[in-house]
Design a protein around this motif. Structure first.
Motif, PDB file in Angstrom:
ATOM      1  N   GLY A  98       3.072   4.771  -7.023  1.00 24.31           N
ATOM      2  CA  GLY A  98       2.096   4.368  -8.028  1.00 24.31           C
ATOM      3  C   GLY A  98       2.357   3.006  -8.617  1.00 24.31           C
ATOM      4  N   LEU A 139       2.327   1.687  -3.509  1.00 26.09           N
ATOM      5  CA  LEU A 139       1.312   2.158  -4.456  1.00 26.09           C
ATOM      6  C   LEU A 139       0.947   3.623  -4.223  1.00 26.09           C
ATOM      7  N   ALA A 140       0.933   4.056  -2.974  1.00 24.42           N
ATOM      8  CA  ALA A 140       0.589   5.442  -2.668  1.00 24.42           C
ATOM      9  C   ALA A 140       1.728   6.411  -2.978  1.00 24.42           C
ATOM     10  N   SER A 174       0.830  -1.207   0.000  1.00 19.20           N
ATOM     11  CA  SER A 174       0.000   0.000   0.000  1.00 19.20           C
ATOM     12  C   SER A 174       0.865   1.257   0.000  1.00 19.20           C
ATOM     13  N   TYR A 234      -2.591   8.866  -7.465  1.00 17.43           N
ATOM     14  CA  TYR A 234      -3.077   9.915  -8.358  1.00 17.43           C
ATOM     15  C   TYR A 234      -3.433  11.171  -7.558  1.00 17.43           C
ATOM     16  N   ASP A 281      -8.385   6.718  -9.849  1.00 20.41           N
ATOM     17  CA  ASP A 281      -8.997   6.384  -8.561  1.00 20.41           C
ATOM     18  C   ASP A 281      -7.979   5.883  -7.535  1.00 20.41           C
ATOM     19  N   SER A 282      -6.695   5.976  -7.855  1.00 19.43           N
ATOM     20  CA  SER A 282      -5.659   5.482  -6.936  1.00 19.43           C
ATOM     21  C   SER A 282      -5.250   6.559  -5.941  1.00 19.43           C
ATOM     22  N   SER A 321      -1.345   6.086 -14.446  1.00 14.44           N
ATOM     23  CA  SER A 321      -1.739   6.273 -13.060  1.00 14.44           C
ATOM     24  C   SER A 321      -3.264   6.293 -13.011  1.00 14.44           C
TER      25      SER A 321
END
Length: 167
Positions: free
Chosen positions: A44, A40-41, A37, A115, A111-112, A108
């Motif tokens: 990305g 990804l944050a 997580s 982003y 909805d991430s 990207s």
């Protein structure tokens, strides 16, 4: 004088980012619940946040912070000026990449977490910091002193260095 304040702020930002990378090197993942997580944050993509990855980044950030702070205080000459310029270039590249992500030119998902963070935090901070570092690198520091409160002597002045006290 403004250059000193901007340099202090930029060095503080880089040092804080370095400290965060050192924190992640311990295996901690704050503010995310786990490494995936976090990755990804922050980036990305799913990649390691282990010591072999984050420790070199922490070292680069701390080196940049030290150089910016030194340069904006008239220390280190060409070396700290060049490193400050490299900091500006690196931050500008990241900021421009952030614009690419925001515009959909780089992958990207809208909805991430990345982003949103890229749009409201990473890109604006990188672009502002790039500008501050470029401004600092472009100017030789006029606040260089030989002794606290006494400006370095200049060839144009007939006053002795001991009588020129900075405000």
């Amino acid at each position: 004088m403004r250059n000193k304040h901007a340099g202090t702020a930029l060095a503080g930002l880089l040092a804080a980012d370095s400290a965060l990378h050192l924190y992640w090197a311990t295996g901690a993942t704050w503010p995310a619940p786990d490494e995936r997580s976090l990755s990804l944050a922050v980036l990305g993509l799913d990649t390691s946040f282990g010591p072999p990855v984050v420790l070199p980044l922490a070292a680069v950030l701390l080196t940049g912070a030290s150089a910016v702070l030194a340069h904006t205080r008239g220390r280190g000459g060409r070396v700290t000026r060049a490193v400050t310029g490299a900091v500006a270039a690196g931050l500008a590249v990241r900021g421009l990449a952030g614009l690419g992500w925001a515009a959909g030119l780089l992958d990207s998902p809208p909805d991430s977490a990345f982003y949103l963070l890229n749009l409201v935090l990473y890109t604006p901070v990188c672009l502002a910091a790039a500008w501050a570092a470029a401004h600092a690198a472009a100017h030789r520091n006029s606040d260089q002193t030989t002794f606290p409160g006494v400006r370095a002597s200049t060839p144009q002045s007939s006053q002795s260095a001991a009588t020129r006290v900075s405000p």
